[in-house]
Scaffold this active site. Structure first.
Site, short mmCIF file in Angstrom:
data_model
loop_
_atom_site.label_atom_id
_atom_site.label_comp_id
_atom_site.label_asym_id
_atom_site.label_seq_id
_atom_site.Cartn_x
_atom_site.Cartn_y
_atom_site.Cartn_z
N ALA A 126 34.34 36.67 50.55
CA ALA A 126 34.88 37.24 49.31
C ALA A 126 36.40 37.41 49.25
O ALA A 126 36.97 37.49 48.16
CB ALA A 126 34.22 38.60 49.06
N PRO A 145 40.38 36.89 49.12
CA PRO A 145 41.00 38.16 48.71
C PRO A 145 40.35 38.84 47.50
O PRO A 145 40.83 39.88 47.08
CB PRO A 145 42.43 37.73 48.37
CG PRO A 145 42.30 36.32 47.91
CD PRO A 145 41.20 35.72 48.74
N CYS A 174 37.37 24.72 47.47
CA CYS A 174 38.57 24.16 46.83
C CYS A 174 38.96 22.89 47.59
O CYS A 174 40.12 22.70 47.94
CB CYS A 174 39.70 25.18 46.75
SG CYS A 174 40.30 25.72 48.35
C1 LIG Z 1 37.98 30.29 50.27
S1 LIG Z 1 38.16 31.84 51.01
C2 LIG Z 1 37.33 32.88 49.86
C3 LIG Z 1 38.12 33.18 48.60
C4 LIG Z 1 37.47 34.25 47.76
N1 LIG Z 1 36.10 33.93 47.45
C5 LIG Z 1 38.23 34.48 46.46
O1 LIG Z 1 37.84 33.89 45.44
O2 LIG Z 1 39.18 35.24 46.45
C6 LIG Z 1 37.03 31.78 52.32
C7 LIG Z 1 36.84 33.09 53.05
O3 LIG Z 1 35.79 32.88 54.01
C8 LIG Z 1 36.02 33.79 55.06
N2 LIG Z 1 35.18 33.35 56.19
C9 LIG Z 1 35.43 32.42 57.13
N3 LIG Z 1 34.41 32.34 57.99
C10 LIG Z 1 33.47 33.24 57.60
C11 LIG Z 1 32.21 33.65 58.09
N4 LIG Z 1 31.67 33.07 59.17
N5 LIG Z 1 31.53 34.62 57.44
C12 LIG Z 1 32.06 35.20 56.34
N6 LIG Z 1 33.27 34.87 55.83
C13 LIG Z 1 33.96 33.89 56.45
C14 LIG Z 1 37.51 33.70 55.29
O4 LIG Z 1 37.99 34.84 55.96
C15 LIG Z 1 38.04 33.59 53.86
O5 LIG Z 1 38.44 34.84 53.37
#
Ligand SMILES: C[S@@+](CC[C@H](N)C(=O)[O-])C[C@H]1O[C@@H](n2cnc3c(N)ncnc32)[C@H](O)[C@@H]1O
Length: 305
Positions: A112, A114, A232
């Site tokens: 989720a 930022p 993305c």
């Molecule tokens: C593309 S970003 C999400 C952007 C967010 N959904 C938004 O719209 O603001 C992907 C996120 O996945 C998290 N992430 C990476 N590995 C993960 C895991 N194993 N479990 C949960 N979150 C994870 C990262 O920390 C990052 O914040």
């Protein structure tokens, strides 16, 4: 631009690849989403235009605006501190539109931070219902918390778990969003250096993580529920392959077609190199930067029978 990146784009886009390479050099226009939990669209537009901002409505979402003229850093103005808007790229506004959350539902946003999509989902639900906003990284959770406080939501519980652990909560949620960590190829217009880090080893590693997350998310979904998977990036390994693996592993998963008025999309691909994917994957959406003047995005809508 790396040779392999270019070759793959030509394979995907044929003669249109040149348009793609051209738009990647063009910086993104600043954009925002009105936070309707705190202010209505008309009032914020009037207020910002009164300060000499020039706004242009994003055709596929009424809360979305491009800032054609305004301060250099829109995040530094009082309206942002007050939570009247969220600085968000229009393509990133698509997954919640596809999810179409309703007040009262129980939602999981598995990755989720930022918080752009969590806050959009909360606004669409009028802050009624419950959203589990999860992320694994503590530093990013801090940002998520600040953003959700600024936006003024009360219907969100923040969790810090590895997304894979939500498989331990089977059949719990009405709707789940997996906005997966990815190679971010679609965000090159924002950060050119993404292309320097781009390599196939990283893409395949991310593809495995994405499968792990989507399996967990699908397990946590109620029968009849909807899962939205987005990235993305435009690499088939992180998109169509992930959905194909989900369909193979879970016979109760079905790709659902969707359409968003005013948004140009292209179908998911069903052949990539030696791989061929389920024909229903054509119902997923590829959003190329040159089609709507946005970032690149991929969105899939999956229903659990
Ligand atoms: C593309 S970003 C999400 C952007 C967010 N959904 C938004 O719209 O603001 C992907 C996120 O996945 C998290 N992430 C990476 N590995 C993960 C895991 N194993 N479990 C949960 N979150 C994870 C990262 O920390 C990052 O914040």
């Amino acid at each position: 631009m790396k040779k392999q990146f270019k070759e793959r784009a030509v394979k995907l886009l044929g003669s249109e690849a040149e348009d793609y390479f051209e738009i990647l050099k063009k910086p993104l226009i600043k954009s925002l989403r009105v936070n309707t939990l705190k202010i209505n669209i008309k009032s914020l537009v009037k207020r910002l235009e009164g300060k000499d901002w020039v706004l242009k409505q994003v055709p596929f979402i009424k809360q979305g605006f491009w800032v054609l003229k305004g301060p250099k850093h829109i995040g530094n103005c009082i309206e942002h501190f007050l939570g009247y808007f969220y600085s968000q790229e229009p393509a990133s506004m698509i997954p919640p539109l596809v999810m179409n959350p309703k007040p009262g539902e129980l939602i999981l946003d598995l990755a989720a931070s930022p918080g752009s999509k969590t806050s959009q989902i909360a606004a669409m639900m009028n802050d009624e219902g419950l959203i589990f906003a999860n992320d694994v990284q503590i530093n990013r959770i801090k940002i998520l918390k600040i953003n959700l406080q600024r936006i003024g939501v009360s219907s969100v519980i923040i969790t810090r778990r590895d997304g894979g652990n939500y498989r331990k909560n089977p059949c719990m949620f009405d709707k789940v969003l997996v906005d997966a960590p990815c190679s971010a190829e679609g965000a090159v217009r924002k950060k050119w250096s993404i292309l320097n880090q781009w390599n196939l080893r990283m893409i395949n590693k991310l593809s495995r993580l994405q499968r792990f997350l989507i399996y967990s998310a699908f397990t946590a979904l109620k029968p009849g529920g909807v899962l939205v998977y987005s990235t993305c990036t435009l690499t088939p390994e992180e998109n169509e392959r992930v959905i194909d693996c989900l369909l193979q592993r879970f016979p109760d998963a079905r790709v659902v077609p969707f359409r968003i008025k005013g948004l140009k999309t292209r179908p998911g691909i069903t052949e990539w190199g030696k791989e061929s994917y389920d024909s229903s994957i054509k119902h997923c959406a590829r959003v190329y930067p040159m089609d709507n003047d946005t970032e690149g995005f991929f969105i899939a809508k999956v229903r659990k029978r």
